[in-house]
Design an enzyme around this catalytic site. Structure first.
Site, mmCIF file in Angstrom:
data_model
loop_
_atom_site.group_PDB
_atom_site.id
_atom_site.type_symbol
_atom_site.label_atom_id
_atom_site.label_comp_id
_atom_site.label_asym_id
_atom_site.label_seq_id
_atom_site.Cartn_x
_atom_site.Cartn_y
_atom_site.Cartn_z
ATOM 1 N N GLU A 40 22.553 32.262 3.384
ATOM 2 C CA GLU A 40 21.818 33.072 2.362
ATOM 3 C C GLU A 40 20.554 33.886 3.036
ATOM 4 O O GLU A 40 19.667 33.127 3.819
ATOM 5 C CB GLU A 40 21.603 32.288 1.042
ATOM 6 N N LYS A 113 25.651 36.945 -6.562
ATOM 7 C CA LYS A 113 25.254 35.349 -7.091
ATOM 8 C C LYS A 113 25.038 35.314 -8.504
ATOM 9 O O LYS A 113 24.394 36.074 -9.120
ATOM 10 C CB LYS A 113 23.943 35.072 -6.313
ATOM 11 N N CYS A 153 24.312 29.199 -2.902
ATOM 12 C CA CYS A 153 23.395 28.405 -2.810
ATOM 13 C C CYS A 153 23.090 27.765 -4.339
ATOM 14 O O CYS A 153 23.953 26.734 -4.707
ATOM 15 C CB CYS A 153 21.857 29.123 -2.610
#
Length: 264
Positions: A40, A113, A153
């Site tokens: 990321e 995301k 994440c």
């Protein structure tokens, strides 16, 4: 298929970060990797959240995307491009996006995301919602014989996302986990996602102390469908290599057919 999780300690210099990413992709290819995944924010960890706005690209255009496409084509790799900021629907927001490139250099998948991180323990404070616009759509792609589900994440904490990827062979989790949360939860959650979905997990991470003073947990790794850690790099730049074994995948699913036993 041999896969590589690439670990970085990115800073505010985009050109330097891209040069490091290219070097690590070259290292992965030289060691026989067919698929490589960057962490990321491989392209930028700046001094302020708003720094992402200044380098945000439009889909299909910009130096970050050009680096990923060129590396995939020249090295003959599937490249999971960590994340980069793509322009959002409003000028003060960006998407934190994973782009995937096939060995011809074509962009074959995009994942934005979905879950935006917020944390405040009185000493550290983060709120991705200040500059990020959340995605909404789970995304899979086919890399040869391997079906891959994408996440980023903080998504790791939401098992319902990964359940939509049931049947995938590999889950990708590029991340920049904080040291505080990573120390307690990173490997625990990744192994849980591998075990409950009976698939491999590749988790390339930021790992070290960045120029802005932030420390990320690192521990980029690859996990097998039984929850075994196949390879890991605790901290610093490097390449984590492992082999995805279809026979192992089939063995785990046959001996414990948990996915077939689902009721909900």
């Amino acid at each position: 298929m041999k896969v590589a999780a690439l670990q970085m300690v990115s800073g505010p210099d985009v050109a330097a970060n891209l040069a490091t990413a290219r070097r690590l992709l070259e290292d992965a290819a030289a060691q026989g990797a067919q698929l490589a995944a960057l962490p990321e924010y491989f392209c930028l960890i700046g001094a302020h959240d708003g720094d992402k706005l200044a380098i945000a690209e439009t889909p299909g255009h910009g130096p970050i995307q050009a680096l990923l496409a060129t590396a995939a084509r020249e090295l003959g790799l599937w490249v999971i491009g960590g994340t980069l900021p793509l322009k959002g629907d409003t000028p003060d927001r960006v998407r934190n996006s994973t782009l995937v490139y096939d060995p011809s250099g074509a962009c074959v998948a995009r994942y934005d995301k979905i879950h935006l991180f917020a944390f405040d323990n009185g000493r550290e404070s983060y709120d991705e919602g200040r500059v990020l616009e959340a995605g909404s759509t789970p995304t899979e792609f086919q890399a040869g014989e391997v079906r891959v589900g994408l996440s980023v994440c903080y998504d790791l904490r939401f098992p319902e996302l990964f359940r939509t990827y049931a049947g995938c062979d590999l889950l990708a989790v590029p991340a920049a986990f904080t040291y505080t949360t990573g120390e307690k939860h990173w490997e625990l959650l990744l192994r849980a996602r591998a075990v409950e979905n009976q698939c491999y997990v590749i988790a390339p991470a930021q790992g070290g102390t960045h120029p802005n003073g932030r420390r990320t947990w690192g521990h980029s790794l690859v996990i097998d469908p039984w929850g075994e850690v196949l390879a890991v790099l605790p901290e610093g730049e490097g390449v984590v290599l492992a082999e995805l074994d279809p026979a192992r995948l089939a063995q785990v699913r046959q001996q414990l057919p948990a996915l077939a036993h689902r009721k909900l």
